[in-house]
Scaffold this active site. Structure first.
Site, short mmCIF file in Angstrom:
data_model
loop_
_atom_site.label_atom_id
_atom_site.label_comp_id
_atom_site.label_asym_id
_atom_site.label_seq_id
_atom_site.Cartn_x
_atom_site.Cartn_y
_atom_site.Cartn_z
N ARG A 212 46.73 -26.31 20.47
CA ARG A 212 45.59 -27.16 20.06
C ARG A 212 45.64 -27.27 18.54
N ARG B 226 30.08 -30.72 8.78
CA ARG B 226 28.75 -31.31 9.02
C ARG B 226 28.88 -32.77 9.44
N ARG C 230 34.40 -37.02 23.44
CA ARG C 230 33.54 -38.11 23.90
C ARG C 230 34.26 -39.12 24.82
N GLN D 62 22.61 -29.74 26.06
CA GLN D 62 21.44 -28.90 26.29
C GLN D 62 21.69 -27.71 27.21
N LYS E 92 10.14 -24.21 10.27
CA LYS E 92 10.89 -25.34 9.73
C LYS E 92 10.89 -26.48 10.76
N LEU F 5 8.99 -28.18 29.12
CA LEU F 5 9.74 -28.95 30.13
C LEU F 5 10.73 -29.87 29.43
N ASP F 6 11.89 -29.96 29.99
CA ASP F 6 12.80 -31.03 29.57
C ASP F 6 13.54 -31.51 30.82
N ALA F 7 14.43 -32.45 30.64
CA ALA F 7 15.10 -33.03 31.80
C ALA F 7 15.96 -31.99 32.52
P1 FAD Z 1 8.66 -37.93 34.55
O1 FAD Z 1 9.94 -38.32 33.94
O2 FAD Z 1 7.45 -38.02 33.72
O3 FAD Z 1 8.47 -38.79 35.87
C1 FAD Z 1 7.30 -38.79 36.64
C2 FAD Z 1 7.26 -40.05 37.46
O4 FAD Z 1 6.22 -39.97 38.41
C3 FAD Z 1 6.99 -41.30 36.64
O5 FAD Z 1 7.99 -42.27 36.90
C4 FAD Z 1 5.63 -41.75 37.12
O6 FAD Z 1 5.49 -43.17 37.06
C5 FAD Z 1 5.62 -41.24 38.53
N1 FAD Z 1 4.27 -41.03 39.10
C6 FAD Z 1 3.27 -40.26 38.58
N2 FAD Z 1 2.21 -40.27 39.40
C7 FAD Z 1 2.55 -41.05 40.47
C8 FAD Z 1 1.86 -41.43 41.65
N3 FAD Z 1 0.65 -40.99 41.93
N4 FAD Z 1 2.49 -42.26 42.51
C9 FAD Z 1 3.75 -42.72 42.26
N5 FAD Z 1 4.44 -42.39 41.15
C10 FAD Z 1 3.85 -41.54 40.27
N6 FAD Z 1 14.46 -34.38 27.91
C11 FAD Z 1 15.62 -33.81 27.69
O7 FAD Z 1 15.95 -32.84 28.37
N7 FAD Z 1 16.48 -34.27 26.73
C12 FAD Z 1 16.17 -35.32 25.97
O8 FAD Z 1 16.96 -35.70 25.09
C13 FAD Z 1 14.93 -35.96 26.18
N8 FAD Z 1 14.58 -37.00 25.43
C14 FAD Z 1 13.38 -37.58 25.65
C15 FAD Z 1 13.01 -38.65 24.85
C16 FAD Z 1 11.80 -39.27 25.05
C17 FAD Z 1 11.42 -40.40 24.16
C18 FAD Z 1 10.93 -38.83 26.07
C19 FAD Z 1 9.61 -39.50 26.32
C20 FAD Z 1 11.28 -37.75 26.86
C21 FAD Z 1 12.49 -37.12 26.64
N9 FAD Z 1 12.89 -36.02 27.40
C22 FAD Z 1 14.08 -35.44 27.18
C23 FAD Z 1 11.99 -35.41 28.38
C24 FAD Z 1 12.38 -35.76 29.82
O9 FAD Z 1 12.53 -37.15 29.95
C25 FAD Z 1 11.33 -35.20 30.75
O10 FAD Z 1 11.29 -33.81 30.63
C26 FAD Z 1 11.61 -35.56 32.21
O11 FAD Z 1 11.64 -36.95 32.36
C27 FAD Z 1 10.55 -34.98 33.13
O12 FAD Z 1 10.87 -35.36 34.42
P2 FAD Z 1 9.81 -35.46 35.59
O13 FAD Z 1 10.52 -36.04 36.73
O14 FAD Z 1 9.15 -34.14 35.77
O15 FAD Z 1 8.68 -36.43 35.06
P1 NAP Z 2 7.35 -30.54 22.12
O1 NAP Z 2 8.79 -30.54 21.81
O2 NAP Z 2 6.73 -29.35 22.73
O3 NAP Z 2 6.59 -30.87 20.75
C1 NAP Z 2 5.23 -31.07 20.69
C2 NAP Z 2 4.81 -31.20 19.21
O4 NAP Z 2 3.44 -31.49 19.18
C3 NAP Z 2 5.06 -29.96 18.43
O5 NAP Z 2 5.74 -30.33 17.25
C4 NAP Z 2 3.67 -29.40 18.14
O6 NAP Z 2 3.72 -28.93 16.83
C5 NAP Z 2 2.77 -30.61 18.31
N1 NAP Z 2 1.46 -30.27 18.89
C6 NAP Z 2 1.21 -29.52 19.99
N2 NAP Z 2 -0.10 -29.48 20.24
C7 NAP Z 2 -0.72 -30.22 19.30
C8 NAP Z 2 -2.06 -30.54 19.02
N3 NAP Z 2 -3.04 -30.11 19.78
N4 NAP Z 2 -2.32 -31.31 17.96
C9 NAP Z 2 -1.33 -31.77 17.17
N5 NAP Z 2 -0.03 -31.49 17.37
C10 NAP Z 2 0.27 -30.72 18.43
O7 NAP Z 2 7.01 -31.75 23.08
P2 NAP Z 2 7.44 -33.26 23.06
O8 NAP Z 2 7.93 -33.67 21.72
O9 NAP Z 2 6.31 -33.98 23.66
O10 NAP Z 2 8.66 -33.30 24.06
C11 NAP Z 2 8.43 -33.11 25.45
C12 NAP Z 2 9.60 -32.43 26.10
O11 NAP Z 2 10.71 -33.30 26.10
C13 NAP Z 2 10.00 -31.19 25.35
O12 NAP Z 2 10.20 -30.13 26.24
C14 NAP Z 2 11.29 -31.54 24.71
O13 NAP Z 2 12.18 -30.44 24.70
C15 NAP Z 2 11.83 -32.64 25.57
N6 NAP Z 2 12.63 -33.51 24.70
C16 NAP Z 2 13.84 -33.08 24.33
C17 NAP Z 2 14.57 -33.84 23.46
C18 NAP Z 2 15.95 -33.41 23.04
O14 NAP Z 2 16.59 -34.10 22.27
N7 NAP Z 2 16.47 -32.33 23.54
C19 NAP Z 2 14.06 -35.01 22.95
C20 NAP Z 2 12.80 -35.41 23.34
C21 NAP Z 2 12.08 -34.63 24.21
P3 NAP Z 2 2.57 -28.09 16.14
O15 NAP Z 2 1.91 -27.34 17.25
O16 NAP Z 2 3.26 -27.26 15.14
O17 NAP Z 2 1.71 -29.10 15.51
FE1 SF4 Z 3 27.23 -33.04 29.37
FE2 SF4 Z 3 25.86 -31.56 31.02
FE3 SF4 Z 3 26.61 -30.54 28.68
FE4 SF4 Z 3 24.70 -32.41 28.77
S1 SF4 Z 3 24.60 -30.35 29.61
S2 SF4 Z 3 26.49 -32.32 27.40
S3 SF4 Z 3 25.39 -33.67 30.47
S4 SF4 Z 3 27.94 -31.18 30.33
#
Ligand code: FAD
Ligand code: NAP
Ligand code: SF4
Length: 676
Positions: A217, A258, A291, A342, A571, A660-662
């Site tokens: 490599r 970086r 990639r 992640q 931070k 919670l995250d995806a």
């Molecule tokens: P949701 O994605 O919220 O889905 C719930 C679904 O249920 C919705 O489609 C809603 O319409 C439906 N629903 C609710 N109630 C009803 C009902 N009564 N009947 C029918 N349908 C209903 N996570 C990561 O891990 N990495 C990331 O980089 C990342 N980036 C993100 C960026 C953004 C801008 C946002 C907003 C989120 C991001 N997340 C990321 C977070 C991630 O998308 C969520 O953690 C994940 O989608 C949660 O999945 P879920 O299925 O639990 O809920």
């Molecule tokens: P989050 O990552 O938990 O951040 C929430 C932010 O809101 C924190 O910065 C917190 O900071 C602030 N906050 C919390 N309670 C508050 C209050 N009462 N008043 C004002 N500020 C408050 O949640 P999120 O940004 O909503 O993301 C949701 C989920 O999606 C997370 O689990 C995240 O990991 C995931 N996600 C992941 C990525 C990724 O790239 N990996 C991208 C997007 C989302 P302070 O409490 O310090 O103010």
């Molecule tokens: Fe790819 Fe899965 Fe790693 Fe995300 S967690 S970079 S989808 S291998």
């Protein structure tokens, strides 16, 4: 061959052996290599990928001696006592028709322990430990360790070894002047710097015999101003060829560089041009990497002559069946790696077993299995976000009769917002994958249907994946027209002014920065490697030392004046993933974005956002305040059902929104579906 992937699926004749196709599963440290008791799991993990059709796989890095450990007691190949555990892996892979090489990785000054050694005593910026500079006898001893590891690898049944000479590890610390300031036979001229690589390959070849794969490599682009110049890299490759290597693999960027090399915002195949420059300079097959995440991209890279073979690592975590699906003309059913890091690299950095956000079975092949259901059940899943999609498709794949309800017009839940963030377009692939699985597994999809308690009669099991709702912090003026929620903004329901304050610096707050600081259309998903290189100061003419033109990541003119705020004193961005958080923080700087911690929110009014910061009152004169203050469980339906004495399964954000995250959502859905 009647396949859309004739180059990718073509065998590669190495003289003494033939690889069945051009796919190398690149080395990944999964954490399972470190302890003997995890080797049965490691064997199952590799066997599944061998069955999935991969041409050649490479293990995670094994240190050739204890000073070369990545961390205390990390994986190594130092003694015959370790052979039985390795034979579990090689036996399982061979039984599944695959081939596997063991990577020999000496961490040098990247080791996270106090016994590190290197070419000099210069400390790396990514380890707190200062290495000891090896004397000439020490260098000889360490070369000997590589030879011993090679001999043991052969005895263990591996088909070859990969000698890790890139990413800034031990060998690279000799080959590049960035660390090597020696004036003895191991430093000074380029020839003396790369002599260690040459010696290692030559002596390993002598020890292993002619019919053993030796991949080297090679760091083809160090991405550091103290890296090698292109002619030195070509000379090194030629020396490695003369020394007896079988294949040369591409390494891009030292870990301390970086410049992003594998994160989502890096365009696909963004570095295959580097390997292309070496084609023709040596006769050995060349592997390119970084990639490449679909068979279509891999095929294009090979067809245009950038390399003889492609390395894909994370894409094979995401889908063990990648190659078989491509070969069967089912590439649309591949679960694509979205380059989020992640569950793979971020886990590794936290000493947790690696897995995959989109495939929670990765590295859990012995525990999480989707066996055919013994009794078919009628299952209702409410919510087609990642949790509901995973649950519905896995349950239906097991043979259950599944109906998936979604109130929106399309599947995806929050992924429909995530995919709009510049650099996150790969989320589309996950939705494409789930669409295919819904159809293939026969899930009855009911879109545009807001489910209430009444619609759920007659099902044997009810799964609620209803997600979250945004937290509304108790700040005076939340109802002021300047105040917007992240859903308003990302859903395109609101125009956003030029001056913006973002409340909340979590994952969504940082994503909001990316979204609002880019001009519309500035981030074309098909952004070219050329545009990426310009943005990050990569010299594609390969004139500059290390391939960087000396300009750090270029400052950018953001589309808006943005201030990112949080209450806590930590931070901003501290909780983002280890392998991607630094890119987000660097982007804040590049965009000239003000990020404040320790903020108290007072009110929002016509003047803007009133805050208290470092003991002083301040008014941020902004057009809009965007609330990204976290999320709360959407339990409306769960509470209503429970009030009737029913016990639905609750998964994803609806179960627990904090943290919670995806990754968690998909794992929740998959694990439940495996049990139903
Ligand atoms: P949701 O994605 O919220 O889905 C719930 C679904 O249920 C919705 O489609 C809603 O319409 C439906 N629903 C609710 N109630 C009803 C009902 N009564 N009947 C029918 N349908 C209903 N996570 C990561 O891990 N990495 C990331 O980089 C990342 N980036 C993100 C960026 C953004 C801008 C946002 C907003 C989120 C991001 N997340 C990321 C977070 C991630 O998308 C969520 O953690 C994940 O989608 C949660 O999945 P879920 O299925 O639990 O809920
Ligand atoms: P989050 O990552 O938990 O951040 C929430 C932010 O809101 C924190 O910065 C917190 O900071 C602030 N906050 C919390 N309670 C508050 C209050 N009462 N008043 C004002 N500020 C408050 O949640 P999120 O940004 O909503 O993301 C949701 C989920 O999606 C997370 O689990 C995240 O990991 C995931 N996600 C992941 C990525 C990724 O790239 N990996 C991208 C997007 C989302 P302070 O409490 O310090 O103010
Ligand atoms: Fe790819 Fe899965 Fe790693 Fe995300 S967690 S970079 S989808 S291998």
């Amino acid at each position: 061959m009647t396949t859309p992937f004739p180059h990718l699926l073509a065998p590669l004749d190495l003289g003494f052996t033939t690889l069945r196709n051009r796919v190398l599963m690149g080395s990944m440290h999964t954490g399972l290599e470190d302890r003997a008791r995890d080797y049965p799991r490691l064997a199952a993990y590799f066997a599944e990928r061998a069955e999935g059709g991969v041409g050649l796989m490479v293990t995670g890095g094994m240190a050739p001696n204890w000073r070369g450990w990545l961390a205390p007691f990390a994986s190594s190949m130092v003694s015959g006592r370790q052979l039985p555990r390795h034979r579990l892996v090689t036996g399982a892979v061979h039984a599944a028709g695959g081939k596997i090489a063991m990577q020999i990785l000496h961490a040098g000054r990247y080791g996270y322990h106090p016994f590190t050694v290197s070419s000099s005593d210069t400390k790396s910026p990514i380890s707190p430990f200062k290495p000891r500079a090896l004397g000439a006898r020490g260098v000889e001893r360490h070369i000997g360790s590589f030879v011993r590891a090679t001999r043991l690898a052969r005895e263990a049944g591996y088909d070859g070894v990969e000698i890790m000479g890139s990413e800034g590890y031990f060998i690279n610390q000799f080959t590049a002047p960035h660390v090597n300031n020696r004036t003895d036979q191991w430093g000074g001229s380029a020839e003396k710097r790369y002599r260690i690589a040459e010696e290692i390959v030559q002596r390993c070849r002598e020890a292993a015999g002619p019919d053993f794969i030796i991949i080297y490599r090679l760091s083809m682009l160090d991405l550091l101003p103290g890296g090698n110049q292109w002619p030195e890299i070509v000379a090194q490759a030629q020396a490695i060829e003369r020394a007896g290597a079988t294949i040369i693999n591409t390494g891009i960027g030292w870990h301390e560089a970086r410049i992003p090399t594998i994160a989502t915002m890096v365009p696909r195949a963004a570095f295959s041009w580097v390997t292309r420059n070496l084609m023709g300079e040596v006769d050995l097959p060349l592997i390119t990497s970084n990639r490449i995440n679909t068979p279509e991209v891999a095929e294009e890279v090979l067809a245009q002559g950038d390399a003889d073979m492609v390395s894909m690592a994370r894409p094979l975590l995401a889908d063990a069946e990648f190659v078989n699906k491509a070969a069967a003309g089912q590439s649309q059913r591949i679960n694509t790696c979205i380059a989020c890091n992640q569950a793979c690299l971020d886990h590794t950095f936290k000493n947790k077993t690696a897995s995959c956000l989109v495939n929670p079975r990765a590295c859990h092949e012995t525990e999480l299995n989707y066996e055919p259901a013994t009794q078919v059940r009628r299952i209702a899943v409410v919510g087609a976000g990642p949790a509901g999609l995973a649950c519905a498709t896995v349950a239906a794949g097991r043979g259950h009769e599944v109906t998936l309800f979604e109130q929106a017009a399309d599947i995806g839940g929050q992924f429909n917002m995530a995919r709009k963030i510049p650099g996150k377009h790969e989320f589309d692939e996950t939705l494409r994958y789930f669409r295919g699985e819904l159809e293939a597994t026969g899930v009855r999809l009911k879109l545009g249907q807001m489910v209430g308690v009444g619609e759920l009669d007659g099902f044997d099991e009810v799964v609620l994946a209803t997600g979250v709702r945004p937290r509304e912090p108790a700040i005076e003026g939340m109802d002021h027209p300047k105040t917007l929620g992240y859903i308003d903004v990302l859903g395109g329901h609101a125009a956003v002014g030029k001056r913006v304050a973002i409340i909340g610096a979590g994952g969504i707050g940082f994503d909001m920065v990316e979204f609002l600081s880019h001009s519309p259309n500035a981030d074309d998903p098909a952004r070219t490697p050329e545009a990426f290189a310009r943005e990050w100061g990569i010299d594609m003419t390969l004139q500059a030392r290390g391939g960087v033109d000396g300009v750090e990541a270029q400052p950018m003119s953001p589309a808006r004046d943005i201030c990112l705020l949080q209450r806590s004193e930590t931070k901003p961005g501290k909780h983002l993933g280890k392998t991607t958080g630094w890119i987000h923080r660097l982007n804040l700087k590049r965009h000239g974005i003000r990020a404040l911690n320790g903020v108290e929110y007072v009110k929002i009014d016509d003047a803007g956002l009133h805050i208290r910061h470092e003991g002083r009152d301040e008014i941020l004169d902004v057009d809009n305040v965007v609330i990204c203050a976290g999320q709360l469980e959407n339990r409306d339906l769960a509470d209503a059902l429970e009030a009737r004495g029913l016990t639905p399964h609750v998964i994803g954000g609806a179960r627990v929104a904090g943290e919670l995250d995806a990754k968690q959502a998909i794992r929740d859905g998959s694990e439940l579906a495996a049990r139903l």
